[in-house]
Write a protein that holds these residues in place. Structure first.
Motif, PDB file in Angstrom:
ATOM      1  N   ILE A 152       0.840  -1.207   0.000  1.00  0.00           N
ATOM      2  CA  ILE A 152       0.000   0.000   0.000  1.00  0.00           C
ATOM      3  C   ILE A 152       0.870   1.250   0.000  1.00  0.00           C
ATOM      4  CG2 ILE A 152      -1.975   1.116   1.085  1.00  0.00           C
ATOM      5  CD1 ILE A 152      -2.493  -1.476   2.624  1.00  0.00           C
ATOM      6  N   LEU A 153       1.973   1.215   0.749  1.00  0.00           N
ATOM      7  CA  LEU A 153       2.869   2.368   0.799  1.00  0.00           C
ATOM      8  C   LEU A 153       3.435   2.674  -0.586  1.00  0.00           C
ATOM      9  CD1 LEU A 153       4.226   4.470   2.615  1.00  0.00           C
ATOM     10  CD2 LEU A 153       6.106   2.837   2.955  1.00  0.00           C
ATOM     11  N   ARG A 154       3.804   1.647  -1.316  1.00  0.00           N
ATOM     12  CA  ARG A 154       4.323   1.869  -2.674  1.00  0.00           C
ATOM     13  C   ARG A 154       3.255   2.524  -3.554  1.00  0.00           C
ATOM     14  NH1 ARG A 154       6.552  -2.694  -6.994  1.00  0.00           N
ATOM     15  NH2 ARG A 154       6.648  -1.259  -8.776  1.00  0.00           N
ATOM     16  N   ALA A 155       2.017   2.035  -3.464  1.00  0.00           N
ATOM     17  CA  ALA A 155       0.938   2.610  -4.269  1.00  0.00           C
ATOM     18  C   ALA A 155       0.730   4.083  -3.944  1.00  0.00           C
ATOM     19  CB  ALA A 155      -0.352   1.826  -4.040  1.00  0.00           C
ATOM     20  N   ILE A 156       0.825   4.420  -2.647  1.00  0.00           N
ATOM     21  CA  ILE A 156       0.649   5.815  -2.232  1.00  0.00           C
ATOM     22  C   ILE A 156       1.798   6.676  -2.750  1.00  0.00           C
ATOM     23  CG2 ILE A 156       0.665   7.359  -0.232  1.00  0.00           C
ATOM     24  CD1 ILE A 156      -0.852   5.139   1.300  1.00  0.00           C
ATOM     25  N   GLU A 157       3.009   6.214  -2.551  1.00  0.00           N
ATOM     26  CA  GLU A 157       4.170   7.022  -2.928  1.00  0.00           C
ATOM     27  C   GLU A 157       4.303   7.166  -4.441  1.00  0.00           C
ATOM     28  OE1 GLU A 157       7.348   5.089  -0.824  1.00  0.00           O
ATOM     29  OE2 GLU A 157       7.053   6.365   0.958  1.00  0.00           O
ATOM     30  N   GLU A 158       3.824   6.189  -5.189  1.00  0.00           N
ATOM     31  CA  GLU A 158       3.840   6.284  -6.649  1.00  0.00           C
ATOM     32  C   GLU A 158       2.599   7.001  -7.186  1.00  0.00           C
ATOM     33  OE1 GLU A 158       6.599   2.328  -7.576  1.00  0.00           O
ATOM     34  OE2 GLU A 158       4.459   2.299  -8.079  1.00  0.00           O
ATOM     35  N   ARG A 159       1.685   7.336  -6.292  1.00  0.00           N
ATOM     36  CA  ARG A 159       0.444   8.039  -6.652  1.00  0.00           C
ATOM     37  C   ARG A 159      -0.273   7.327  -7.793  1.00  0.00           C
ATOM     38  NH1 ARG A 159       2.612  14.369  -6.305  1.00  0.00           N
ATOM     39  NH2 ARG A 159       3.715  14.085  -4.330  1.00  0.00           N
ATOM     40  N   ALA A 160      -0.330   6.006  -7.679  1.00  0.00           N
ATOM     41  CA  ALA A 160      -0.966   5.195  -8.721  1.00  0.00           C
ATOM     42  C   ALA A 160      -2.477   5.393  -8.738  1.00  0.00           C
ATOM     43  CB  ALA A 160      -0.633   3.721  -8.501  1.00  0.00           C
ATOM     44  N   PHE A 161      -3.047   5.735  -7.578  1.00  0.00           N
ATOM     45  CA  PHE A 161      -4.488   5.906  -7.442  1.00  0.00           C
ATOM     46  C   PHE A 161      -4.770   7.235  -6.749  1.00  0.00           C
ATOM     47  CE2 PHE A 161      -3.279   1.443  -6.773  1.00  0.00           C
ATOM     48  CZ  PHE A 161      -3.893   0.844  -7.869  1.00  0.00           C
ATOM     49  N   ASP A 162      -5.941   7.792  -6.992  1.00  0.00           N
ATOM     50  CA  ASP A 162      -6.357   8.995  -6.274  1.00  0.00           C
ATOM     51  C   ASP A 162      -6.722   8.686  -4.824  1.00  0.00           C
ATOM     52  OD1 ASP A 162      -6.224  10.569  -8.660  1.00  0.00           O
ATOM     53  OD2 ASP A 162      -8.202   9.819  -9.245  1.00  0.00           O
ATOM     54  N   VAL A 199      -4.511  -7.730   8.058  1.00  0.00           N
ATOM     55  CA  VAL A 199      -3.763  -8.690   7.251  1.00  0.00           C
ATOM     56  C   VAL A 199      -2.497  -9.095   8.000  1.00  0.00           C
ATOM     57  CG1 VAL A 199      -2.560  -9.018   5.052  1.00  0.00           C
ATOM     58  CG2 VAL A 199      -4.653  -7.635   5.160  1.00  0.00           C
ATOM     59  N   PHE A 200      -2.188 -10.378   8.026  1.00  0.00           N
ATOM     60  CA  PHE A 200      -0.967 -10.817   8.686  1.00  0.00           C
ATOM     61  C   PHE A 200       0.237 -10.217   7.977  1.00  0.00           C
ATOM     62  CE2 PHE A 200      -3.771 -14.638   9.558  1.00  0.00           C
ATOM     63  CZ  PHE A 200      -4.181 -14.143  10.779  1.00  0.00           C
ATOM     64  N   GLY A 201       1.137  -9.663   8.755  1.00  0.00           N
ATOM     65  CA  GLY A 201       2.283  -8.977   8.194  1.00  0.00           C
ATOM     66  C   GLY A 201       2.069  -7.483   8.075  1.00  0.00           C
ATOM     67  N   ALA A 202       0.914  -6.999   8.515  1.00  0.00           N
ATOM     68  CA  ALA A 202       0.615  -5.570   8.401  1.00  0.00           C
ATOM     69  C   ALA A 202      -0.245  -5.126   9.587  1.00  0.00           C
ATOM     70  CB  ALA A 202      -0.104  -5.279   7.095  1.00  0.00           C
ATOM     71  N   PRO A 203       0.339  -4.904  10.749  1.00  0.00           N
ATOM     72  CA  PRO A 203      -0.458  -4.439  11.882  1.00  0.00           C
ATOM     73  C   PRO A 203      -1.054  -3.070  11.618  1.00  0.00           C
ATOM     74  CG  PRO A 203       1.881  -4.271  12.376  1.00  0.00           C
ATOM     75  CD  PRO A 203       1.759  -5.026  11.086  1.00  0.00           C
ATOM     76  N   ILE A 204      -2.211  -2.809  12.183  1.00  0.00           N
ATOM     77  CA  ILE A 204      -2.892  -1.540  11.947  1.00  0.00           C
ATOM     78  C   ILE A 204      -2.056  -0.370  12.464  1.00  0.00           C
ATOM     79  CG2 ILE A 204      -4.866  -0.186  12.787  1.00  0.00           C
ATOM     80  CD1 ILE A 204      -6.576  -2.674  12.212  1.00  0.00           C
ATOM     81  N   SER A 205      -1.243  -0.596  13.471  1.00  0.00           N
ATOM     82  CA  SER A 205      -0.363   0.478  13.929  1.00  0.00           C
ATOM     83  C   SER A 205       0.561   0.927  12.801  1.00  0.00           C
ATOM     84  CB  SER A 205       0.471   0.018  15.132  1.00  0.00           C
ATOM     85  OG  SER A 205       1.241  -1.128  14.796  1.00  0.00           O
ATOM     86  N   ASP A 206       0.980  -0.005  11.957  1.00  0.00           N
ATOM     87  CA  ASP A 206       1.793   0.319  10.780  1.00  0.00           C
ATOM     88  C   ASP A 206       0.994   1.153   9.782  1.00  0.00           C
ATOM     89  OD1 ASP A 206       4.451  -0.271  10.592  1.00  0.00           O
ATOM     90  OD2 ASP A 206       4.215  -1.864   9.119  1.00  0.00           O
ATOM     91  N   TYR A 207      -0.234   0.737   9.560  1.00  0.00           N
ATOM     92  CA  TYR A 207      -1.106   1.510   8.671  1.00  0.00           C
ATOM     93  C   TYR A 207      -1.251   2.938   9.197  1.00  0.00           C
ATOM     94  CZ  TYR A 207      -2.896  -2.706   6.235  1.00  0.00           C
ATOM     95  OH  TYR A 207      -3.044  -3.839   5.482  1.00  0.00           O
ATOM     96  N   ARG A 208      -1.456   3.047  10.507  1.00  0.00           N
ATOM     97  CA  ARG A 208      -1.687   4.361  11.129  1.00  0.00           C
ATOM     98  C   ARG A 208      -0.442   5.235  11.070  1.00  0.00           C
ATOM     99  NH1 ARG A 208      -2.371   2.773  16.440  1.00  0.00           N
ATOM    100  NH2 ARG A 208      -0.168   3.195  16.788  1.00  0.00           N
ATOM    101  N   ASP A 209       0.689   4.652  11.434  1.00  0.00           N
ATOM    102  CA  ASP A 209       1.900   5.454  11.598  1.00  0.00           C
ATOM    103  C   ASP A 209       2.678   5.666  10.302  1.00  0.00           C
ATOM    104  OD1 ASP A 209       1.256   5.531  14.278  1.00  0.00           O
ATOM    105  OD2 ASP A 209       2.552   3.827  14.799  1.00  0.00           O
ATOM    106  N   ARG A 210       2.438   4.839   9.295  1.00  0.00           N
ATOM    107  CA  ARG A 210       3.175   4.978   8.036  1.00  0.00           C
ATOM    108  C   ARG A 210       2.275   5.376   6.869  1.00  0.00           C
ATOM    109  NH1 ARG A 210       6.686  -0.127   6.866  1.00  0.00           N
ATOM    110  NH2 ARG A 210       7.665   1.334   5.407  1.00  0.00           N
ATOM    111  N   LEU A 211       1.140   4.720   6.730  1.00  0.00           N
ATOM    112  CA  LEU A 211       0.311   4.975   5.556  1.00  0.00           C
ATOM    113  C   LEU A 211      -0.422   6.305   5.622  1.00  0.00           C
ATOM    114  CD1 LEU A 211      -1.240   1.458   4.801  1.00  0.00           C
ATOM    115  CD2 LEU A 211       0.914   2.446   4.006  1.00  0.00           C
TER     116      LEU A 211
END
Length: 385
Positions: free
Chosen positions: A154-164, A178-190
């Motif tokens: 998801i981070l790659r998609a955001i940084e490449e601005r592939a989607f609005d 999703v296993f391998g992606a804790p929500i804290s990661d989503y919150r603090d990085r995405l």
């Protein structure tokens, strides 16, 4: 002045959305016309964002039954399961016909799970090419993707601005995604990355895929007895208070749920301090050994989904979500009793605990196969709760 649902910009799309959206996954029961009244009431109460997909039974069809004032006033997001090619375009045309509209506000590709699936979207002739052409033609106002994927995808998609716009799971339980992606990661990085790149964020699974609806008694601190708001209301408010989220989609099956959700969301805006307080309390309440990093997921010779077992164990022992945890554990094949204590999982685990012993404990605690009282929903039907 009466309080109302917060209105927020959807990234840099120029679209404004209600902070709470309604998801159509529960609409699969009955006929499309049966859901018109609920959708009209939601719109009249200020919910302007509607989420559906080609694969959701009745989800698109109900739009054609709405009065024009509601059909044209909603911000409608729908999805194709295709990653590109002719099938992708056919889905777009079918969605427009089914809904009786001349454009789609947000057109997304559905359930991107891996880096390879993301790359298919961005390759020549992929979803991104089709969606941009559709946007140029006026058939689509904005493009997007829903993700059930590791953070890096998801981070790659955001940084490449592939989607609005990007859509992903988010809830107060913290590790429940999703296993391998804790929500804290989503919150603090995405979320910070999305703000920096002007990408809109829509979140789902605010109630852990509907699992919290079956009870989470040890999360009572999320409730507010003074205002009559329960634990589910607190979980909804948490998502709406999170800075960087444009709208939180909730699957709403009836007017009781609609009114409960609205009562939780009215007047709620971004509040980072309140979010940090709740996150700290949940962390203290759930000191589980497994972080769901997924390092062990494919190494078990017996095929046990170890992170999933520990997810259900933690729901049982820390959150009191015993009924739904035991119900889901009963459907696991193989379950934790298949553990041969070979130690291969321990070789790759970054944490220091006895995995085999904890698997044994999980099996003992979760072997009562209990279906949550009054539930007719399956795991697949709880898409957005």
């Amino acid at each position: 002045m009466a309080l109302a649902l917060d209105r927020r910009p959807l990234g840099k799309t120029g679209i404004e959305v209600s902070a709470m959206g309604i998801g159509s996954s529960p609409f699969r029961h009955g006929a499309a016309a049966d859901w018109v009244g609920l959708l009209e009431e939601a719109y009249d109460c200020g919910i302007t964002y509607y989420d559906t997909a080609r694969s959701y039974v009745n989800g698109e069809a109900v739009i054609a039954h709405l009065p024009p004032s509601v059909r044209d006033g909603l911000i409608i997001a729908t999805k194709t399961g295709a990653r590109g090619g002719p099938h992708c375009l056919r889905d777009l045309q079918a969605s427009l016909r089914t809904m009786g509209r001349d454009h789609i506000d947000l057109w997304m590709t559905h359930m991107v799970e891996t880096m390879r699936e993301y790359e298919l979207c961005t390759e020549l002739g992929g979803f991104c090419d089709v969606a941009v052409a559709a946007r140029t033609a006026g058939l689509v106002r904005a493009t997007g993707a829903s993700f059930h994927a590791p953070t890096e995808v998801i981070l790659r998609a955001i940084e490449e601005r592939a989607f609005d716009v990007v859509m992903f799971p988010f809830n107060v339980l913290g590790r429940e995604t999703v296993f391998g992606a804790p929500i804290s990661d989503y919150r603090d990085r995405l979320l910070p990355a999305a703000r920096a790149n002007g990408v809109g964020v829509v979140v789902m699974k605010v109630l852990a895929g509907g699992e919290m609806k079956h009870g989470a008694p040890r999360l009572g601190f999320l409730a507010d007895p003074a205002t009559g708001q329960d634990t589910l209301s607190g979980a909804i408010r948490y998502a709406l208070m999170q800075p960087g989220i444009a709208t939180a989609v909730l699957g709403i099956a009836n007017r009781t749920e609609l009114r409960r959700n609205l009562a939780a969301g009215i007047g709620v805006g971004p509040d980072p301090e309140a979010c940090r307080t709740l996150e700290a309390r949940v962390a203290v309440a759930s000191p589980g050994e497994c972080t769901r990093c997924a390092a062990c997921l494919d190494v078990c010779p017996e095929g046990i989904e170890i992170p999933k077992v520990f997810r259900l164990l933690d729901q049982d022992r820390f959150f009191g979500m015993t009924g739904i945890a035991r119900f889901k554990y009963a459907r696991m094949q193989p379950d934790a009793s298949a553990c041969a204590r070979c130690g291969k999982c321990a070789e790759v685990c970054p944490e220091d605990f006895d995995i085999a012993r904890l698997l044994q404990l999980a099996h003992v605690r979760l072997t009562q196969a209990t279906r949550p009282a009054g539930s007719r929903q399956t795991e697949e039907e709880n898409t957005h709760g």
